[in-house]
Enzyme design. Structure first.
Site, PDB file in Angstrom:
ATOM      1  N   ASP A  55       6.918  -9.698   2.101  1.00  0.00           N
ATOM      2  CA  ASP A  55       5.751  -9.788   1.956  1.00  0.00           C
ATOM      3  C   ASP A  55       5.512 -10.742   0.504  1.00  0.00           C
ATOM      4  O   ASP A  55       6.433 -10.516  -0.012  1.00  0.00           O
ATOM      5  CB  ASP A  55       5.085  -8.813   2.226  1.00  0.00           C
ATOM      6  CG  ASP A  55       3.543  -9.415   2.167  1.00  0.00           C
ATOM      7  OD1 ASP A  55       2.284  -9.026   2.750  1.00  0.00           O
ATOM      8  OD2 ASP A  55       2.698  -9.989   0.292  1.00  0.00           O
ATOM      9  N   THR A  71       4.077  -1.166   2.939  1.00  0.00           N
ATOM     10  CA  THR A  71       3.933  -1.611   1.232  1.00  0.00           C
ATOM     11  C   THR A  71       2.028  -1.266   0.707  1.00  0.00           C
ATOM     12  O   THR A  71       1.460  -1.033  -0.113  1.00  0.00           O
ATOM     13  CB  THR A  71       4.309  -2.551   0.498  1.00  0.00           C
ATOM     14  OG1 THR A  71       3.695  -3.749   1.347  1.00  0.00           O
ATOM     15  CG2 THR A  71       6.050  -2.149   0.921  1.00  0.00           C
ATOM     16  N   LYS A  88       5.831  -0.264  17.715  1.00  0.00           N
ATOM     17  CA  LYS A  88       5.631  -1.486  18.008  1.00  0.00           C
ATOM     18  C   LYS A  88       5.461  -3.040  17.215  1.00  0.00           C
ATOM     19  O   LYS A  88       5.829  -2.660  15.876  1.00  0.00           O
ATOM     20  CB  LYS A  88       4.501  -1.651  18.409  1.00  0.00           C
ATOM     21  CG  LYS A  88       3.641  -0.701  19.838  1.00  0.00           C
ATOM     22  CD  LYS A  88       1.887  -0.622  19.997  1.00  0.00           C
ATOM     23  CE  LYS A  88       0.879   0.147  19.950  1.00  0.00           C
ATOM     24  NZ  LYS A  88       0.348  -0.602  20.789  1.00  0.00           N
ATOM     25  N   LYS A 138      -5.506 -10.546  19.419  1.00  0.00           N
ATOM     26  CA  LYS A 138      -4.973  -9.464  18.383  1.00  0.00           C
ATOM     27  C   LYS A 138      -2.815  -9.130  19.215  1.00  0.00           C
ATOM     28  O   LYS A 138      -3.052  -8.714  20.641  1.00  0.00           O
ATOM     29  CB  LYS A 138      -5.426  -8.448  18.266  1.00  0.00           C
ATOM     30  CG  LYS A 138      -6.079  -8.618  17.324  1.00  0.00           C
ATOM     31  CD  LYS A 138      -6.084  -8.841  15.521  1.00  0.00           C
ATOM     32  CE  LYS A 138      -5.064  -7.395  15.527  1.00  0.00           C
ATOM     33  NZ  LYS A 138      -4.479  -7.642  13.859  1.00  0.00           N
ATOM     34  N   PHE A 197       4.112   2.749  -3.859  1.00  0.00           N
ATOM     35  CA  PHE A 197       3.756   0.814  -3.683  1.00  0.00           C
ATOM     36  C   PHE A 197       2.054   0.942  -3.618  1.00  0.00           C
ATOM     37  O   PHE A 197       1.962  -0.657  -3.444  1.00  0.00           O
ATOM     38  CB  PHE A 197       3.823   0.557  -2.047  1.00  0.00           C
ATOM     39  CG  PHE A 197       5.910   0.537  -2.636  1.00  0.00           C
ATOM     40  CD1 PHE A 197       6.049  -1.165  -2.836  1.00  0.00           C
ATOM     41  CD2 PHE A 197       6.623   0.661  -1.268  1.00  0.00           C
ATOM     42  CE1 PHE A 197       7.947  -1.667  -2.883  1.00  0.00           C
ATOM     43  CE2 PHE A 197       7.711  -0.039  -1.521  1.00  0.00           C
ATOM     44  CZ  PHE A 197       8.163  -0.904  -2.395  1.00  0.00           C
ATOM     45  N   GLU A 224      -7.775   3.722   9.935  1.00  0.00           N
ATOM     46  CA  GLU A 224      -6.768   4.364  10.803  1.00  0.00           C
ATOM     47  C   GLU A 224      -6.925   6.138  10.546  1.00  0.00           C
ATOM     48  O   GLU A 224      -6.088   7.069  11.306  1.00  0.00           O
ATOM     49  CB  GLU A 224      -5.702   4.053  10.263  1.00  0.00           C
ATOM     50  CG  GLU A 224      -5.331   2.746  10.925  1.00  0.00           C
ATOM     51  CD  GLU A 224      -5.161   2.173  12.480  1.00  0.00           C
ATOM     52  OE1 GLU A 224      -6.028   3.057  13.036  1.00  0.00           O
ATOM     53  OE2 GLU A 224      -5.699   0.990  12.743  1.00  0.00           O
ATOM     54  N   HIS A 232      -9.948   1.318  19.028  1.00  0.00           N
ATOM     55  CA  HIS A 232      -9.255  -0.031  19.273  1.00  0.00           C
ATOM     56  C   HIS A 232      -9.784  -0.426  20.769  1.00  0.00           C
ATOM     57  O   HIS A 232      -9.152  -1.200  21.532  1.00  0.00           O
ATOM     58  CB  HIS A 232      -7.518   0.301  19.295  1.00  0.00           C
ATOM     59  CG  HIS A 232      -7.209   0.292  17.661  1.00  0.00           C
ATOM     60  ND1 HIS A 232      -7.487   1.555  17.614  1.00  0.00           N
ATOM     61  CD2 HIS A 232      -6.566  -0.134  17.522  1.00  0.00           C
ATOM     62  CE1 HIS A 232      -6.620   1.407  15.898  1.00  0.00           C
ATOM     63  NE2 HIS A 232      -6.453   0.817  16.334  1.00  0.00           N
TER      64      HIS A 232
HETATM   65  N1  LIG Z   1       3.065  -1.325  14.850  1.00  0.00           N
HETATM   66  C1  LIG Z   1       2.089  -1.148  14.997  1.00  0.00           C
HETATM   67  O1  LIG Z   1       2.168  -0.346  15.532  1.00  0.00           O
HETATM   68  C2  LIG Z   1       0.329  -1.499  13.820  1.00  0.00           C
HETATM   69  C3  LIG Z   1      -0.388  -0.108  13.911  1.00  0.00           C
HETATM   70  C4  LIG Z   1      -1.459  -0.901  13.479  1.00  0.00           C
HETATM   71  C5  LIG Z   1      -1.848  -1.755  12.511  1.00  0.00           C
HETATM   72  N2  LIG Z   1      -0.848  -2.852  12.832  1.00  0.00           N
HETATM   73  C6  LIG Z   1      -0.608  -4.104  12.788  1.00  0.00           C
HETATM   74  O2  LIG Z   1      -0.425  -4.137  11.167  1.00  0.00           O
HETATM   75  C7  LIG Z   1      -1.549  -5.373  10.675  1.00  0.00           C
HETATM   76  C8  LIG Z   1      -2.951  -4.291   8.987  1.00  0.00           C
HETATM   77  O3  LIG Z   1      -1.711  -4.302   8.267  1.00  0.00           O
HETATM   78  P1  LIG Z   1      -2.340  -4.377   6.735  1.00  0.00           P
HETATM   79  O4  LIG Z   1      -3.136  -3.879   6.831  1.00  0.00           O
HETATM   80  O5  LIG Z   1      -0.866  -3.605   6.278  1.00  0.00           O
HETATM   81  O6  LIG Z   1      -2.572  -6.171   6.440  1.00  0.00           O
HETATM   82  P2  LIG Z   1      -1.492  -7.169   5.670  1.00  0.00           P
HETATM   83  O7  LIG Z   1       0.180  -7.048   6.227  1.00  0.00           O
HETATM   84  O8  LIG Z   1      -1.888  -8.008   6.182  1.00  0.00           O
HETATM   85  O9  LIG Z   1      -1.616  -6.915   4.060  1.00  0.00           O
HETATM   86  C9  LIG Z   1      -2.526  -6.216   3.474  1.00  0.00           C
HETATM   87  C10 LIG Z   1      -2.339  -7.226   2.178  1.00  0.00           C
HETATM   88  O10 LIG Z   1      -1.763  -6.430   1.076  1.00  0.00           O
HETATM   89  C11 LIG Z   1      -1.245  -6.899   0.407  1.00  0.00           C
HETATM   90  N3  LIG Z   1       0.338  -6.543   0.394  1.00  0.00           N
HETATM   91  C12 LIG Z   1       1.666  -5.680   1.083  1.00  0.00           C
HETATM   92  N4  LIG Z   1       2.234  -4.020   0.074  1.00  0.00           N
HETATM   93  C13 LIG Z   1       0.922  -4.573  -0.783  1.00  0.00           C
HETATM   94  C14 LIG Z   1       1.391  -4.456  -2.617  1.00  0.00           C
HETATM   95  N5  LIG Z   1       2.369  -3.265  -2.140  1.00  0.00           N
HETATM   96  N6  LIG Z   1       1.119  -3.953  -3.133  1.00  0.00           N
HETATM   97  C15 LIG Z   1       0.087  -5.351  -3.142  1.00  0.00           C
HETATM   98  N7  LIG Z   1      -0.679  -6.419  -2.687  1.00  0.00           N
HETATM   99  C16 LIG Z   1       0.499  -6.120  -1.409  1.00  0.00           C
HETATM  100  C17 LIG Z   1      -0.398  -8.347   1.906  1.00  0.00           C
HETATM  101  O11 LIG Z   1       0.474  -9.564   0.863  1.00  0.00           O
HETATM  102  C18 LIG Z   1      -1.808  -8.480   2.258  1.00  0.00           C
HETATM  103  O12 LIG Z   1      -2.056  -9.670   1.594  1.00  0.00           O
HETATM  104  C19 LIG Z   1      -2.687  -5.552  11.162  1.00  0.00           C
HETATM  105  O13 LIG Z   1      -1.733  -7.146  11.714  1.00  0.00           O
HETATM  106  C20 LIG Z   1      -2.199  -4.767  12.513  1.00  0.00           C
HETATM  107  O14 LIG Z   1      -2.353  -5.717  13.692  1.00  0.00           O
HETATM  108  C21 LIG Z   1       0.249  -2.511  13.885  1.00  0.00           C
END
Ligand SMILES: NC(=O)c1ccc[n+]([C@@H]2O[C@H](COP(=O)([O-])OP(=O)(O)OC[C@H]3O[C@@H](n4cnc5c(N)ncnc54)[C@H](O)[C@@H]3O)[C@@H](O)[C@H]2O)c1
Length: 415
Positions: free
Chosen positions: A75, A163, A176, A185, A203, A218, A285
């Site tokens: 990221d 993170t 997934k 989505k 982190f 969640e 969801h």
């Molecule tokens: N695969 C699955 O089972 C599953 C389950 C739930 C959600 N998701 C997906 O997850 C996504 C959302 O994930 P999210 O909320 O982590 O969002 P994200 O990945 O966009 O991260 C959020 C923000 O935090 C920043 N960031 C990440 N780690 C950081 C750190 N340690 N310090 C500072 N900044 C940091 C990123 O750059 C971003 O700006 C959605 O797309 C959702 O569909 C997937």
């Protein structure tokens, strides 16, 4: 009487020229059956990047003696904050690292990003089985990198290092992967298990407050559908130290995170490929996938989930499944966490349309999980438009009575 000849038996004397001794023609129908065992570890590991800590190195197949290589898909914000430490760690363990930096945030969760990751694999000449892809970031980067890993040469091993809070209790621990497409989505995606998921709560110290709140949605979901004790722990933690205390570590934060992970894995494990479409983890969801990308400015995943959960709390209340007191507690907990519980985009028409899309996703039935008391769910298949409208109005009035304008949680957190 002439001596009788021994009668031939079928087994001893096949009669030449009968169909028995002719080679069998190939059949016209075959059935192939196979099973692929899936096993991966999820570990909470503090100090993951401390050079003396061997866990990440082992996950990369390194022992500190023989040189190895890996592709770090990271990221962009994590790259800015942690690249030096990650590189120093890998160098110390004799892991030659190649890097692909990807933007976090929903807008970057697209097919092109996944293709770029596969190109980075080609560029470094990733060995198909022994060299690992190490995905480090929030849910977006993990989903994109996992999707790319599942596509490249039909699957190469990868390691997840979530993170963000949402990544650590949800996106980083299941199987997934996916990217968004159109206004949908995760429309393109795969089931593809990592080799391991390594969760270092340290982190979280640098995660933006709005994204910590996002992750709490969640956790609240898991509490509502299966863990009443977690619900109570959240009530006391949020009322006392606030949701941001989850980023600061401490015993309550650790217990919240590990309970949420345990509950999530408990639900995912028996149904990894979603053969059973009645999934309690789908709570929140049903309507949110249609809301998340349509709100302008867009909502974060957990924020959209919270608005969906609030509707479901009201639906359960109106069906006599959730007492008035528990309904208040559930809405209050979301609000105390800093989550929105209503959003102007969520009209009754959109709720109905979202439900129609969920029915397709759930193979023809609504299968909507509703709380049956706090900590339990039951699935319903007969929600009506009138119920949706009434539930929406109920939440809107509750929010207004508390002096919360629509989408206030988002605005408060963003400002
Ligand atoms: N695969 C699955 O089972 C599953 C389950 C739930 C959600 N998701 C997906 O997850 C996504 C959302 O994930 P999210 O909320 O982590 O969002 P994200 O990945 O966009 O991260 C959020 C923000 O935090 C920043 N960031 C990440 N780690 C950081 C750190 N340690 N310090 C500072 N900044 C940091 C990123 O750059 C971003 O700006 C959605 O797309 C959702 O569909 C997937």
């Amino acid at each position: 009487m002439s001596p009788s000849l021994p009668l031939p038996t079928a087994a001893a004397t096949p009669v030449l020229g009968t169909p028995h001794d002719l080679p069998k023609p190939p059949g016209l129908t075959w059935r192939v059956q196979s099973r692929e065992p899936v096993g991966y570890d999820v570990n909470i590991v503090r100090g993951l990047l401390a050079p003396a800590n061997p866990v990440l190195a082992r996950a990369c197949g390194a022992d500190g003696q023989q040189p190895t290589r890996c592709l770090v898909v990271v990221d962009d914000k994590v790259h800015t904050l942690y690249a030096e430490r990650i590189r120093a760690y890998l160098d110390a363990w004799r892991v030659e690292s190649f890097w692909k930096v990807l933007p976090g945030d929903e807008a970057a969760k697209e097919l092109d990003s996944a293709v770029e990751v596969t190109e980075a694999m080609t560029a470094m000449g990733l060995l198909r089985r022994t060299e690992k892809v190490v995905a480090v970031g929030g849910g977006v980067v993990l989903d994109v990198a996992g999707f790319a890993a599942s596509l490249y040469r039909r699957g190469v091993p990868y390691v997840r290092v979530p993170t963000t809070l949402l990544g650590q209790i949800d996106a980083g621990i299941g199987v997934k992967t996916g990217v968004n497409h159109g206004t949908h989505k995760n429309r393109l995606g795969t089931y593809y298990a990592p080799e391991t998921a390594l969760i270092d709560p340290e982190f979280l110290a640098t995660v933006d407050p709005r994204h910590i709140v996002n992750g709490t949605a969640e956790i609240i979901k898991m509490a509502l559908v299966k863990d009443a004790a977690l619900f109570e722990l959240l009530e006391t933690t949020f009322a006392g130290a606030g949701p941001q205390s989850l980023a600061a570590g401490g015993p309550a934060a650790t217990e919240v995170i590990s309970r949420a992970i345990a509950g999530m894995l408990d639900e995912l494990e028996p149904n990894l490929w979603e053969q059973v479409l009645e999934r309690s983890v789908d709570y929140g969801h049903t309507f949110s996938p249609s809301l998340e990308l349509r709100a302008d400015p867009p909502l974060l995943h957990g924020e959209a989930v919270a608005v969906d959960m609030a509707i479901c709390v009201a639906l359960a209340h109106h069906r006599g499944l959730l007492s008035a007191d528990d309904t208040d507690r559930a809405l209050r907990l979301m609000h105390t966490a800093g989550l929105p519980i209503t959003h102007p985009v969520f009209t009754t028409d959109l709720l109905e349309e979202a439900l129609r899309d969920a029915v397709k996703h759930r193979d023809g039935f609504q299968r909507v999980p509703l709380t049956d008391g706090i900590g339990r769910v039951r699935f319903v298949n007969d929600l009506t438009r009138e119920e949706l409208g009434r539930a929406r109005e109920f939440v809107r009035q509750r929010a207004a009575a508390q002096g919360v304008p629509e989408d206030a949680g988002v605005l408060a957190a963003a400002s």
